[in-house]
Scaffold this active site. Structure first.
Site, short mmCIF file in Angstrom:
data_model
loop_
_atom_site.label_atom_id
_atom_site.label_comp_id
_atom_site.label_asym_id
_atom_site.label_seq_id
_atom_site.Cartn_x
_atom_site.Cartn_y
_atom_site.Cartn_z
N MET A 79 -1.01 2.39 -0.77
CA MET A 79 -0.14 1.66 -1.71
C MET A 79 0.99 3.07 -2.30
O MET A 79 1.09 4.45 -1.85
CB MET A 79 -1.52 2.32 -3.22
CG MET A 79 -2.21 1.24 -3.49
SD MET A 79 -2.85 1.69 -5.10
CE MET A 79 -4.29 2.55 -5.17
N VAL A 80 2.10 2.35 -1.80
CA VAL A 80 2.99 3.07 -1.38
C VAL A 80 3.83 3.81 -2.67
O VAL A 80 3.47 3.81 -3.77
CB VAL A 80 4.83 1.91 -1.07
CG1 VAL A 80 5.88 2.79 -1.29
CG2 VAL A 80 4.45 1.26 -0.11
N CYS B 179 2.46 -7.05 4.22
CA CYS B 179 3.68 -6.02 3.02
C CYS B 179 4.56 -7.41 2.81
O CYS B 179 5.35 -7.40 3.78
CB CYS B 179 4.83 -4.53 3.47
SG CYS B 179 5.97 -4.46 1.51
N ASN C 63 -9.83 -6.68 0.76
CA ASN C 63 -8.54 -7.05 -0.27
C ASN C 63 -8.35 -7.92 -1.32
O ASN C 63 -8.09 -9.17 -0.27
CB ASN C 63 -7.47 -5.88 0.08
CG ASN C 63 -6.41 -5.45 -0.43
OD1 ASN C 63 -5.60 -5.15 -0.33
ND2 ASN C 63 -7.24 -4.99 -1.85
N GLY C 64 -8.29 -7.66 -2.71
CA GLY C 64 -8.09 -8.38 -3.43
C GLY C 64 -8.81 -9.01 -4.75
O GLY C 64 -10.60 -9.29 -4.45
N GLU D 88 -4.19 -1.80 -7.32
CA GLU D 88 -3.35 -1.87 -8.70
C GLU D 88 -5.20 -1.25 -10.05
O GLU D 88 -4.94 -0.42 -10.38
CB GLU D 88 -3.09 -2.62 -9.10
CG GLU D 88 -2.41 -3.67 -8.45
CD GLU D 88 -1.01 -2.77 -8.40
OE1 GLU D 88 -0.90 -2.78 -9.58
OE2 GLU D 88 -0.03 -2.12 -7.71
#
Length: 404
Positions: free
Chosen positions: A78-79, A160, A260-261, A285
Site C-alpha cells: 500500500m503506497v 496499480c 487479493n480482494g 484497506e
C-alpha cells in the site's frame, strides 16, 4: 564477467534467520539499504547450480515458499501505508508476511534520501516482499540489487490501476506491453539471489489472464499475487473481486499463488482460501482500519455478518492499536505523512462521533507524538469507545453442535 547465480542455486536460508521472532524481543535497530548489508543475506548458502539439480522451476519455487513457512496471511503493498511500523503492528496481530509500499525503481536508484525514508526494515520484519514499479529492466535490476540482502522476494508491481501509474507507464498499464513485462521478470530472475514475484490484475477476458499468468511463470516468476479485479475496476466497494478467476489462475500455473480482494474479516479469509485454493490471502484497506484482522478481530460494521451472531467485545479498540503504532514509529521513524494517514484510517469512526477533534488534527501542519497521544486521551475522555469484536467461542461451538 561471470553472471551472478540465481536464487534457485542459493536456496538455503541461514540458520540465524528467524521468521517468527516475537515482537516483544524486537531488535531496536532499523535497517536501510544504505546500511552495511548482513554478511549472510537470505538464500546465500551454497547449493548445486540450477542446471545440475534436475528440479523444475516450480519445484524450486515451492521449496523456497516452504522455507518461508508458507505464510497464509499477508499485508498487501500500500503506497505510504505498509511501511515498517505498520507491518510490525500487523505481524503482532497475526500477519505472517508483508509487502513494502510500492517503491519507484528509478527514484530509488538515484536518490539516497528516498531510499532512507521510503524503505526501512529490521530483523523481525520477515518474510518480506519489496515491491517496485518499473518500466526499464536495467533500472529495476539496479534498484532490486540494493534491497536483495534485506528481503525474501523482489516484487514487480503489475497491478496499480491509478492515474499516476498511467502517466508513469507502470503497474497495470504494462499489461498493454507484455514483451516489456517479460523482460522485466527475466532480467531480475537471471541476476538476483532472491526470487521474483509479481502482483497482477485480471484482463477482462479470462483466457488472456491465464496466458498472462503462464507467461510470467515461464519468464521466471516464482510467486504470483492476483488482485481479482480488472484495471478499470478501481472501486473495491463497487466491484467485487472475482475469486473464480483467481481459482482459474491457480489451476493454470504451477507456482504458489496469493489472492487479493473481498477480505473484510477472517470469515472472508477462510472462504477465500477454500474457494480459490491459493496459498495465502492479502489484505489492504481492511487492515488500515483494523490491523488486527488476522488475529480474528472485526469492526462493528461486520459483526452482523458473523454466522450465528455470537460476538463479544475483544477488549481491544482502534485507539489501542493507534497507540501501539505510534510507539513503533518512535522506534522506527517514518515520514509524518504516513503517520497522519494511519491516524485518519484508524480513528475514522471515532472522528465521526467527535468531529471537532478531527478538525484540530487537520489544523496541525506539524505533528508531534505528544500531540497525538494527547488527542487519543481526549477522545477517550469524551467517553467514546468503539470496540473490536471477536467471535464467541461458546456460541460458535453451540452453532456447530446444532448442525451435527
Amino acid at each position: 564477467m561471470k553472471p551472478k547465480p540465481s536464487f534457485f542455486s542459493l536456496l538455503s536460508l541461514p540458520k540465524n534467520l528467524s521468521h517468527s521472532s516475537p515482537l516483544s524481543s524486537m531488535a531496536q535497530t532499523q535497517i536501510s539499504v544504505d546500511s552495511n548489508p548482513p554478511q549472510d543475506p537470505p538464500c546465500c548458502l551454497d547449493s548445486p547450480p540450477r542446471d545440475m539439480t534436475g528440479e523444475s522451476h516450480a519445484d524450486r519455487a515451492w521449496a523456497y515458499w516452504t522455507k518461508m513457512g508458507r505464510p497464509r496471511f499477508l499485508v498487501a503493498p500500500m503506497v505510504d501505508n505498509s511501511e515498517l511500523p505498520f507491518r510490525l503492528l500487523c505481524r503482532k496481530y497475526g500477519a505472517e508476511a508483508a509487502y513494502t509500499p510500492m517503491l519507484h525503481s528509478r527514484i530509488f536508484t538515484e536518490t539516497e534520501k528516498y531510499r532512507k525514508e521510503e524503505f526501512t526494515t529490521c530483523e523481525e520484519d520477515r518474510p518480506l516482499f519489496v515491491q517496485f514499479c518499473a518500466n526499464d529492466p536495467d533500472v529495476l535490476l539496479e534498484a532490486a540489487r540494493k534491497v536483495e540482502p534485506y528481503c525474501d522476494y523482489v516484487d514487480i508491481n503489475l497491478g496499480c490501476p491509478q492515474r499516476i501509474a498511467k502517466r508513469g507507464y507502470y503497474g497495470a498499464f504494462l499489461m498493454d506491453n507484455l514483451a516489456l513485462v517479460k523482460s522485466l521478470v527475466e532480467n531480475l530472475t537471471l541476476n538476483l539471489q532472491v526470487p521474483v514475484s509479481c502482483k497482477i490484475r485480471l484482463f477482462p477476458n479470462l483466457e488472456d489472464t491465464l496466458k498472462y499468468a503462464r507467461m510470467l511463470e515461464d519468464a521466471g516468476c516464482s510467486l504470483l499475487a492476483v488482485h481479482g479485479r480488472t484495471r478499470d475496476e478501481k472501486d473495491g466497494k463497487k466491484f467485487r473481486a472475482d475469486w473464480k478467476a483467481i481459482r482459474a489462475v491457480k489451476d493454470a500455473v504451477k507456482i504458489p499463488v496469493l489472492a487479493n480482494g473481498n477480505v473484510r474479516h477472517m470469515d472472508d479469509v477462510k472462504d477465500c482460501l477454500e474457494e480459490t485454493g491459493v496459498e495465502g490471502v492479502l489484505s489492504a484497506e481492511t487492515l488500515l482500519e483494523n490491523p488486527a484482522v488476522f488475529a480474528g478481530f472485526r469492526t462493528a460494521e461486520w459483526v452482523s455478518e458473523s454466522e450465528g451472531g455470537g460476538n463479544i467485545d475483544g477488549k481491544l479498540d482502534q485507539a489501542d492499536l493507534l497507540v501501539e503504532y505510534l510507539k513503533l514509529c518512535e522506534k522506527y521513524p517514518v515520514p509524518w505523512r504516513m503517520i497522519r494517514s494511519h491516524v485518519h484510517k484508524l480513528l475514522g469512526d471515532w472522528f465521526r462521533i467527535q468531529p471537532h477533534i478531527r478538525e484540530e488534527l487537520n489544523k496541525q501542519s506539524i505533528l508531534t507524538f505528544e500531540f497525538l497521544y494527547d488527542m487519543v486521551d481526549r477522545l477517550r475522555a469524551t467517553g467514546t469507545r468503539i470496540p473490536l469484536y471477536l467471535k464467541d467461542a461458546k456460541s460458535e461451538l453451540t452453532a456447530h453442535s446444532c448442525t451435527d
